[in-house]
Scaffold this motif. Sequence first.
Motif, PDB file in Angstrom:
ATOM      1  N   GLY A   1       0.969  -1.329   0.012  1.00 11.07           N
ATOM      2  CA  GLY A   1       0.158   0.171  -0.089  1.00 11.07           C
ATOM      3  C   GLY A   1       0.888   1.373   0.098  1.00 11.07           C
ATOM      4  O   GLY A   1       1.991   1.256   0.549  1.00 11.07           O
TER       5      GLY A   1
ATOM      6  N   ARG B   1      -0.518  -0.041   4.276  1.00 12.75           N
ATOM      7  CA  ARG B   1      -1.803  -0.577   4.980  1.00 12.75           C
ATOM      8  C   ARG B   1      -1.377  -1.595   5.952  1.00 12.75           C
ATOM      9  O   ARG B   1      -1.817  -1.861   7.058  1.00 12.75           O
ATOM     10  CB  ARG B   1      -2.796  -0.913   3.850  1.00 12.75           C
ATOM     11  CG  ARG B   1      -3.266   0.189   3.326  1.00 12.75           C
ATOM     12  CD  ARG B   1      -4.569  -0.492   2.293  1.00 12.75           C
ATOM     13  NE  ARG B   1      -5.549  -0.796   3.303  1.00 12.75           N
ATOM     14  CZ  ARG B   1      -6.774  -1.337   2.944  1.00 12.75           C
ATOM     15  NH1 ARG B   1      -6.645  -1.988   1.558  1.00 12.75           N
ATOM     16  NH2 ARG B   1      -7.583  -1.593   3.664  1.00 12.75           N
TER      17      ARG B   1
ATOM     18  N   PHE C   1      -0.096   2.418   9.041  1.00 13.69           N
ATOM     19  CA  PHE C   1      -0.315   0.869   9.009  1.00 13.69           C
ATOM     20  C   PHE C   1      -1.623   0.617   9.762  1.00 13.69           C
ATOM     21  O   PHE C   1      -1.527   0.687  10.705  1.00 13.69           O
ATOM     22  CB  PHE C   1       0.857   0.070   9.419  1.00 13.69           C
ATOM     23  CG  PHE C   1       2.039  -0.090   8.635  1.00 13.69           C
ATOM     24  CD1 PHE C   1       2.275  -0.816   7.345  1.00 13.69           C
ATOM     25  CD2 PHE C   1       3.157   0.716   8.747  1.00 13.69           C
ATOM     26  CE1 PHE C   1       3.418  -0.952   6.793  1.00 13.69           C
ATOM     27  CE2 PHE C   1       4.342   0.864   7.979  1.00 13.69           C
ATOM     28  CZ  PHE C   1       4.183   0.010   7.032  1.00 13.69           C
ATOM     29  N   GLU C   2      -2.448  -0.537   8.961  1.00 18.22           N
ATOM     30  CA  GLU C   2      -3.415  -0.763   9.702  1.00 18.22           C
ATOM     31  C   GLU C   2      -3.370  -2.291  10.429  1.00 18.22           C
ATOM     32  O   GLU C   2      -4.068  -2.462  11.372  1.00 18.22           O
ATOM     33  CB  GLU C   2      -4.755  -0.932   8.717  1.00 18.22           C
ATOM     34  CG  GLU C   2      -4.961   0.305   7.948  1.00 18.22           C
ATOM     35  CD  GLU C   2      -6.109  -0.067   6.789  1.00 18.22           C
ATOM     36  OE1 GLU C   2      -7.346  -0.584   7.115  1.00 18.22           O
ATOM     37  OE2 GLU C   2      -5.891   0.389   5.755  1.00 18.22           O
TER      38      GLU C   2
ATOM     39  N   CYS D   1      -3.352  -5.512  14.842  1.00 13.42           N
ATOM     40  CA  CYS D   1      -4.253  -4.561  14.296  1.00 13.42           C
ATOM     41  C   CYS D   1      -4.535  -3.116  14.922  1.00 13.42           C
ATOM     42  O   CYS D   1      -4.726  -3.041  16.020  1.00 13.42           O
ATOM     43  CB  CYS D   1      -5.722  -4.962  13.979  1.00 13.42           C
ATOM     44  SG  CYS D   1      -5.521  -6.585  13.042  1.00 13.42           S
TER      45      CYS D   1
ATOM     46  N   SER E   1      -8.678   0.637  13.211  1.00 14.69           N
ATOM     47  CA  SER E   1      -8.813  -0.082  11.989  1.00 14.69           C
ATOM     48  C   SER E   1     -10.089  -1.020  12.006  1.00 14.69           C
ATOM     49  O   SER E   1     -10.591  -1.278  13.411  1.00 14.69           O
ATOM     50  CB  SER E   1      -7.722  -0.842  11.493  1.00 14.69           C
ATOM     51  OG  SER E   1      -7.558  -1.993  12.103  1.00 14.69           O
TER      52      SER E   1
ATOM     53  N   MET F   1      -7.863  -8.221   3.283  1.00 16.09           N
ATOM     54  CA  MET F   1      -8.203  -6.809   3.263  1.00 16.09           C
ATOM     55  C   MET F   1      -8.422  -6.249   1.584  1.00 16.09           C
ATOM     56  O   MET F   1      -8.185  -5.221   1.311  1.00 16.09           O
ATOM     57  CB  MET F   1      -6.844  -6.002   3.701  1.00 16.09           C
ATOM     58  CG  MET F   1      -6.578  -6.395   5.046  1.00 16.09           C
ATOM     59  SD  MET F   1      -5.052  -5.602   5.627  1.00 16.09           S
ATOM     60  CE  MET F   1      -5.026  -3.906   5.589  1.00 16.09           C
TER      61      MET F   1
END
Length: 286
Positions: free
Chosen positions: A182, A186, A208-209, A225, A229, A274
């Motif tokens: 990403g 991500r 970052f998710e 996580c 998110s 995702m």
Amino acid sequence: EKIMAKFFIAPSAEIFAQSTGMSLGQFFSIEAGQADGLRHFDHHRPEHRANPAPCADGRIPAVGDDEMIVITHMDADTFVGLLRLSGRPLPEVDFSLMEKVDLNGSSVIEDLFNPTLLYMVGVGEVARGLKFPRPSTDGSVEVTGLVEQLLDQSSFSLLVMGISAQTKSEAAYERCQRDRIGNPPRVGLWVVGPDDAFDPSRPYRDGFEVVVVYRSHYESVSIYCSPSSEWAFGGQEVGGIQFAGHPKACGSPRGLAFTEGQAGEVFDAVAKAMGIKHVYHPLKFN
């Protein structure tokens, strides 16, 4: 000054009781899955999430000699709970903030050198240096000597260790990254060793998710996580591995060894969940 209590690491208070033939009323536990406000103090299981974290739990009593105390891991929240049990002075830090970091990761603090965060990082750094073991899958490991060494650390020394570790952590954040997806990123994969002071919540600051971590010294895979998110993987099978723990901070089964390649498969599976197609290339960031 040392207390006479004995300390054990076990997967849970229940497993410790079963393996020793003791009842839950015969020992104390901190973050080991039981919570009665008298001998057992936990805030992670869904049924206990209304409880304060041990660092902020004024109900925790100072214990007498010859007590047995069970933990599942060693971090700052657990450590302050043990300080309370041992009747020792508490550090002059923000326990509400420590609880928030324990539940949500360090990204809730903008200042990487906040004193409360430094103390927490210092505890983790010393615990790693003492090589606290992971819980046995079906029993317990006595860690009295290790806990006593950690209890003997002054708050100042832990803060100093935290400053050093935060500096190293920033370096590990860059050095240990193996892949990312990403732009802005991500999901990312980090491969860390026993001397890498990597904070899994650090990547959240950069957008970052989801963070996948392979710990080579434990041969384990973890998925973290961002609290902000929509993602959560605890209790799910990801990349052929069943992950257990908190929905947003879960790990591979204890007692089983996994490879970096399998961590890459988990990374790919997370990306697919995702909506991102990806194939892990382990040399990309080496």
